[in-house]
Every structure is written in structure tokens, then in C-alpha cells.
Design a protein around this motif. Structure first.
Motif, PDB file in Angstrom:
ATOM      1  N   VAL A 304       0.839  -1.198   0.000  1.00  0.00           N
ATOM      2  CA  VAL A 304       0.000   0.000   0.000  1.00  0.00           C
ATOM      3  C   VAL A 304       0.874   1.248   0.000  1.00  0.00           C
ATOM      4  O   VAL A 304       1.714   1.421   0.886  1.00  0.00           O
ATOM      5  N   CYS A 330      -1.747  -0.638  -4.451  1.00  0.00           N
ATOM      6  CA  CYS A 330      -1.617  -1.817  -3.582  1.00  0.00           C
ATOM      7  C   CYS A 330      -1.458  -3.034  -4.470  1.00  0.00           C
ATOM      8  O   CYS A 330      -1.379  -2.926  -5.700  1.00  0.00           O
ATOM      9  N   LYS A 463      -1.222   6.313   4.009  1.00  0.00           N
ATOM     10  CA  LYS A 463      -1.204   4.859   4.143  1.00  0.00           C
ATOM     11  C   LYS A 463      -1.955   4.448   5.395  1.00  0.00           C
ATOM     12  O   LYS A 463      -2.781   3.517   5.373  1.00  0.00           O
TER      13      LYS A 463
END
Length: 484
Positions: A304, A330, A463
């Protein structure tokens, strides 16, 4: 087909049929009804929770010159979403006739009203009468779980009889699609007899399930850790699981140094062996149910990444929220557009920040960004800006200058604002006169925009927001999610 003119007492038109009727009968409301229709075009489940109120076959005014659309079942976040959309399209809230957290009244002549009571005499979008009774969460979940226990899908009538509730066609459709997805993706139909199935909210479930979800051993709210509504326990492993969980629970209660990661590792191991499986259930309103495995897999978490900001979002400081558009990547997607909305939760009078994330242009949010372990942990004390005296400030800009003068902590906010260079928003209405409550709310949002904009590690920030909204927190545990 039911004619509204023939109804007696209180009655309701659901969703589209209500929008169309109100737009036809009250010409000044054609614009806001079109806004609602356009916004809710693909959000069928949410649209059907909106009900236009009548009395003895005629439109009933909630207050003079104002017609009422009830949101039933009550959903404050949905109410806030609708307010945001309508305000963005030029509808003006009548604050004197608005009760924060309960009703929002618009000057064009209608109000959105949160309703928790069961509605009767409802006419659906096809013009047919329906039972507008909403099953409780327990009834919703039991209506699905009894089919797993039986090993096959019951008829609509049998589910109604066994649960003691008359589920609508929409609910039976959801049970059918969820059952098909469950038996295709999670446990095969032929293997259902090897398991026992328990509703998470049932305090009479197995003691080991109460132990594994005990708030005393969890680092955050249970649903931030694992939002499973259903637990599947393999019968042949039940005794072994009970002993192992009892030991884990006792050790964690006695010694906080026994980490939640150890508990999560146990759940992950048993999940992969198909001995203990948690499943989050959502009503399926689309054409089919989807099954997603939610996991704190190291490979996934490492994949990610925040790539960059998307187009700048408009931020009117007098409104109750601000948005952030980001490009993420991702394992499953090289690039995906993701959208965060931050605002005080519950009502426009609230003064603590909350956020949620979703794929851009999609329906319901993936989930909330954890307030305690993410927002407050990364920005401790950020909500305190609302406690600083703003004096006689009439605008957000005046308030920023006032608090910077009183508390040097906010001098950097003032400097940042005066430079006018912002990474992800276009800011407007800083000099617009507004009320004291709106100023405090605007300061709260503006402070968070500043903190996000100037955060030293943007990649880390988004994130964490993304993983939290996806319920893949650093402390979360593996589970399936059925939705659609």
C-alpha cells in the motif's frame, strides 16, 4: 398500484416515487429533488430509506411551508452526506428550523428528518404497499445464519416464520445472494454440517468467542479490531480451540506484555486452517454479493503506497467537512483513486474530528478512520483549537488571527494560511460572515487541513488513513466481508 389520494392517516412514498411526486406538486422543489435523484441513482439501498410524508392522501407540512422526508432507519452519516451534497449544489440550510443531529431544514421548503420508529403504510418505488418495518441487526444476521445452520437456503416464508419477522423482498434477495457467495467462496455447501455458526452479538455464544472479543484484551473498539458479525467454528476443533483461547485470554488479562499480535496470529492460523472463521455481513442491494478477505498481510500492507494527490478539492470553510482525493496503489491495483471525507461526526454542532474513506465515485464508505489509534494518535490535541477564545470574530479569517494572537501554537497555521499555497484543496469563504458555531467548526476543519498539508511524511499519513478505513489496522485481525 396504490393511489396516494386513497390512503388514510399517515402514509409515505419511498425513494424515487416520493422525489417525483414532490417535484411535480411543488415546483420550487424540482431542483433539490433532482439533486437527490442524481446523487442516489446508483445507491438503491440508501435511496429506499427516504420516505416522503403524507396525511389522509395529501402532502403534510412538518412546519409551515416545509415538507418532510424521513430517513428510516435513522442514519446520521447518511443525513450528513445528503446535507453536504445539497449544500454543494446551492441548497441553503435554514439554521433556525434545523435541529442538529435530528433534522436539517432547507430554505427551499423541505426537511430531512431522522426517524428511528417503525413506519407503516409505505408505498414503494413501484407504487405497491410494503411493510416498512426494519429488522433489528440481530434479526438481519439471524435471517442469514439460520440457512447456514440448516445447510441450505430456506424459503422466504420459512425464514419469516423462524425469525418471527416479515422480511421484505429486498432482504430475502440479500439472504439468497449472500448464501450463494458464502458457499462458493468461504465454506462449501457440502461442508456446512461440519460447522457451528454463532452471531457475534449473542452473549450466549460460546464462551471462547466471548473471550476472543473481550474488550479487556482489545486495543480499540471491537469492530476496529475485527468487525465480524458471524463466527464459524469447526466442530471437530471446538474443544481444542476453547482451551487455546482460554489460555490466551488469561495470559493477556494478567500480562499486557502478551501482545495483540499474538492473539491475531492465533486467529490467522485457525482462519487459514478453516477452523475459526469470522465474517462481516452487509445487506446486499446490488446484482450479486462480493466476498473479500480482509487481512493484515505483511505483503499487502507493504504494497500500500500513497502516490500523489488527485485533483484539488473545493473546501468552503463555512461548510461542515473537507475532502481529500489521493492516488494510492496496492497489490490488487497499480493506481486507484481514493477519497477521504473529514468532518465532525453526528451533527454539525460536534467539535471533534472524524474521517472515513471510500473509492472515488463508489457508494457507502469502506469505514471510519480510527479516531483513537490513528487520527488522535497522529495529531494529539488538534481538536483543542475549538476551545481557544475567538473574541468577536465574525469570519474564519478573523478567528485565525485572533487565536494566533492569543496562543502562539497557532502562529504557524496563520502563516501557512496567509501564503495561500495548499497541496490538496482550494479554500474559499475565509472572509464570509457566519455564526460562532460555524466558525469553531471551520477552525477545526482548517486546522486539520493545515496539519495534513504540512505533515512531514505524507506517504505514512495516507497509508495509515487508507489501511484504517479498510479495517486493516496494525492491530486488526483477519476476516471475510460479504457485501454488494
Amino acid at each position: 398500484m396504490v393511489e396516494i389520494a386513497d390512503t388514510k392517516g399517515t402514509a409515505y412514498l419511498q425513494g424515487l416515487i416520493g422525489f417525483n411526486y414532490l417535484a411535480k406538486e411543488v415546483s420550487t422543489l424540482s431542483k433539490p429533488m433532482k439533486i437527490l435523484k442524481d446523487y442516489l441513482q446508483d445507491k438503491v439501498g440508501q435511496r429506499k430509506t427516504l420516505h416522503l410524508k403524507f396525511n389522509d392522501g395529501e402532502l403534510e407540512e412538518a412546519i409551515k411551508g416545509v415538507y418532510q422526508i424521513k430517513i428510516n432507519p435513522s442514519d446520521k452519516n447518511f443525513l450528513n452526506d445528503l446535507r453536504d451534497v445539497l449544500e454543494d449544489k446551492g441548497e441553503v440550510v435554514d439554521r433556525q428550523k434545523t435541529k442538529p443531529g435530528q433534522t436539517i431544514t432547507f430554505k427551499s421548503g423541505f426537511q430531512l428528518y431522522l426517524s428511528g420508529r417503525t413506519l407503516s403504510n409505505v408505498i414503494d418505488e413501484t407504487g405497491n404497499p410494503v411493510s416498512a418495518k426494519k429488522p433489528t441487526n440481530d434479526q438481519q444476521e439471524d435471517g442469514f445464519i439460520i440457512n447456514l445452520k440448516e445447510g441450505s437456503l430456506f424459503s422466504h416464508l420459512k425464514i419469516n416464520n423462524k425469525i418471527g419477522f416479515e422480511f421484505s423482498k429486498d432482504w430475502y434477495s440479500s439472504f439468497t445472494k449472500s448464501f450463494d457467495a458464502f458457499t462458493n467462496k468461504i465454506i462449501k455447501k457440502s461442508s456446512l454440517s461440519e460447522y457451528e455458526f454463532y452471531r457475534d452479538s449473542d452473549n450466549k455464544k460460546l464462551e471462547m468467542l466471548n473471550q476472543i472479543t473481550d474488550p479487556e484484551i482489545l486495543p480499540s473498539a471491537k469492530d476496529n479490531w475485527n468487525p465480524s458479525d458471524l463466527w464459524c467454528v469447526k466442530i471437530s476443533e471446538k474443544n481444542r480451540l476453547a482451551k487455546a483461547i482460554d489460555k490466551l485470554h488469561s495470559e493477556r488479562i494478567k500480562n499486557n506484555n502478551v501482545s495483540i499480535e499474538r492473539v491475531n496470529k492465533f486467529i490467522e492460523t485457525e482462519f487459514k486452517k478453516m477452523n475459526l472463521i469470522g465474517v462481516s455481513l452487509k445487506q446486499v442491494t446490488g446484482n450479486s454479493a462480493k466476498v473479500e478477505k480482509i487481512t493484515k498481510d505483511a505483503k499487502y500492507i507493504n504494497s500500500v503506497k500513497f502516490l500523489k494527490y488527485g485533483p484539488k478539492m473545493d473546501f468552503d470553510v463555512t461548510k461542515s467537512y473537507f475532502d481529500v482525493n489521493v492516488k494510492m496503489s496496492c497489490l490488487k491495483n497499480d493506481t486507484l483513486d481514493y477519497f477521504f471525507r473529514f468532518r465532525p461526526r453526528g451533527s454539525s454542532s460536534a467539535l471533534t474530528q472524524n474521517g472515513e474513506g471510500r473509492l472515488e465515485g463508489s457508494g457507502p464508505a469502506d469505514g471510519a478512520v480510527d479516531k483513537k489509534n490513528v487520527i488522535s494518535a497522529m495529531f494529539p490535541g488538534a481538536d483543542n483549537i475549538t476551545k481557544v477564545d475567538i473574541g468577536k470574530s465574525k469570519t474564519i479569517k478573523q478567528a485565525v488571527d485572533a487565536i494566533a494572537k492569543k496562543d502562539k501554537t497557532y502562529k504557524s497555521l496563520q502563516t501557512w494560511l496567509s501564503k495561500g499555497i495548499f497541496k490538496f484543496v482550494n479554500i474559499s469563504n475565509l472572509d464570509k460572515t457566519t455564526d460562532a458555531q460555524s466558525i469553531k467548526r471551520g477552525l477545526l476543519n482548517l486546522n486539520y487541513v493545515y496539519l495534513f498539508d504540512t505533515y512531514k511524511d505524507q506517504k505514512e499519513l495516507y497509508k495509515k488513513f487508507y489501511l484504517s478505513s479498510k479495517k486493516v489496522n496494525e492491530f486488526s485481525s483477519i476476516h471475510y466481508k460479504i457485501y454488494g
